[in-house]
Motif scaffolding. Structure first.
Motif: not given
Ligand SMILES: Cc1cc2nc3c(=O)[nH]c(=O)nc-3n(C[C@H](O)[C@H](O)[C@H](O)COP(=O)(O)O)c2cc1C
Length: 375
Positions: A183-196
């Motif tokens: 849902n876009g929180y910390l772990l997902d921010q690592f997984l997501t290309t544009y936030t990592n």
């Protein structure tokens, strides 16, 4: 109950936990805790009602995991000290007394933090301002803040926060924990290309972007021991980006769910806008991929309001348990109503106005009830 939906009412087993049926309440933030992050009597009533309504499993709202950068919302409950943990004991007892099981969802906001009692700024994998606007029904306003990029020490602190929170949840008497990887929180921010945009071992290819999941799962398992249920939640879409899909598509699913199968995890929880839709063009659903690839029990979530869809997911072996979000808010007794062939209520966003908390929900139900009663 009709023969048609009997599958919903078969018992299930996840790790060491027996569940009386296949119906779970999805985690839902209700911004109704005390300022110090402890749970309230109204929250106890709220959770008990689901168990009394025959839900077999309740997954709590996301609880913040540390007093550094994990808090997301004002009035969000935490799992960071003894008082916060103990405040859940009456809730756990109430749910157990109604025959339900209860899992604590552990959540780190990362860059989506809208409020923190503990930190003056937000932090995330990279200094990338989140898309979209803060959620006003959780007391937010305007753009998200620009987060500070986490150093390796910050990442280690976040991992240890999950481990410590899991141990506190276990000591409070929860039946398990769910690591919020969606849902876009910390772990997902690592997984997501544009936030990592990291160039260290936590960024770049998928193996690196998944590393924090693996390290958190391992740290949590080490903290709680072998007999306590640990799950992980995954999604493609985010609270602030409904369009995002895993760029590596099927290859991402294969790598992610294989990694989970090799990790000390008891279940996976997938959430999609509609749980039975193909995850990628021409593919099975995300839940089905999670189940086939990992071999783990899967809780599937997204868009269920009627029993037929939930039953079809179970009968086609795409999931082991179905979790309900908004429909459960409208019908805390959904399993009982289905068993007794009673009509179901529709969810209404008015319940979240102006703030999506329990008091406004109660006011909404009282008004709806008064409108129905003959004067
Ligand atoms: C008010 C509200 C709060 C939510 N809070 C959380 C949360 O804390 N953690 C989480 O993983 N998902 C959260 N979600 C997402 C739900 O768990 C679920 O995935 C979503 O509502 C879609 O399922 P549904 O179609 O059955 O409602 C929330 C949803 C709603 C409506």
């Amino acid at each position: 109950m009709t023969a048609n939906n009997a599958a919903l009412f078969q018992p299930a087993r996840i790790g060491h936990m027996d569940i009386r049926n296949r119906l779970a309440v999805a985690p839902m933030t209700r911004v109704s805790a005390n300022d110090d992050g402890t749970a309230t009597a109204l929250m106890c009533e709220y959770y008990q009602a689901y168990a009394a309504g025959d839900f077999g499993l309740i997954i709590t709202e996301g609880l913040y995991t540390d007093q550094l950068f994990s808090q997301c919302y004002r009035q969000q409950p935490g799992m960071t000290n003894g008082q916060q943990a103990q405040s859940w004991q009456p809730i756990i007892d109430a749910v157990h007394s109604e025959g339900g099981m209860i899992i604590a969802q552990l959540m780190h906001a990362g860059a989506l933090s809208q409020y923190s009692k503990y930190a003056a700024h937000s932090s995330g994998p990279s200094a990338v301002k989140p898309l979209g606007q803060q959620m006003s029904f959780y007391y937010g306003e305007g753009d998200y803040r620009l987060p500070q990029a986490m150093g390796e020490d910050d990442i280690q602190a976040a991992i240890q926060g999950f481990a410590a929170a899991a141990l506190l949840a276990k000591s409070a008497g929860f039946d398990g924990v769910e690591i919020h990887g969606a849902n876009g929180y910390l772990l997902d921010q690592f997984l997501t290309t544009y936030t990592n945009q990291r160039e260290d071992k936590y960024g770049g290819n998928l193996t690196n972007r998944l590393r924090i999941y693996q390290e958190i799962v391992s740290a949590v398992r080490e903290a709680v021991g072998p007999d306590f249920v640990v799950g992980v939640r995954f999604s493609q879409t985010k609270v602030n980006d409904s369009q995002y899909r895993w760029p590596e598509a099927d290859a991402a699913a294969r790598q992610t769910f294989t990694l989970m199968a090799e990790s000390p995890v008891d279940y996976l929880h997938t959430t999609e806008p509609l749980l039975n839709e193909p995850a990628f063009a021409g593919s099975p659903s995300l839940a089905s991929l999670a189940k086939q690839i990992s071999g783990l029990p899967v809780i599937a979530n997204g868009g269920v309001s009627q029993p037929e869809l939930a039953t079809a997911m179970l009968e086609s072996n795409q999931a082991d348990v179905i979790s309900l979000g908004k429909t459960a808010l409208a019908n805390p007794d959904w399993p009982m109503a289905v068993q007794n062939n009673q009509p179901l209520d529709s969810f209404n966003f008015a319940m979240f106005s102006p703030i999506a908390n329990l008091e406004n929900a109660r006011r909404y139900f009282t008004q709806a009830h008064d409108a129905e009663s003959p004067s």
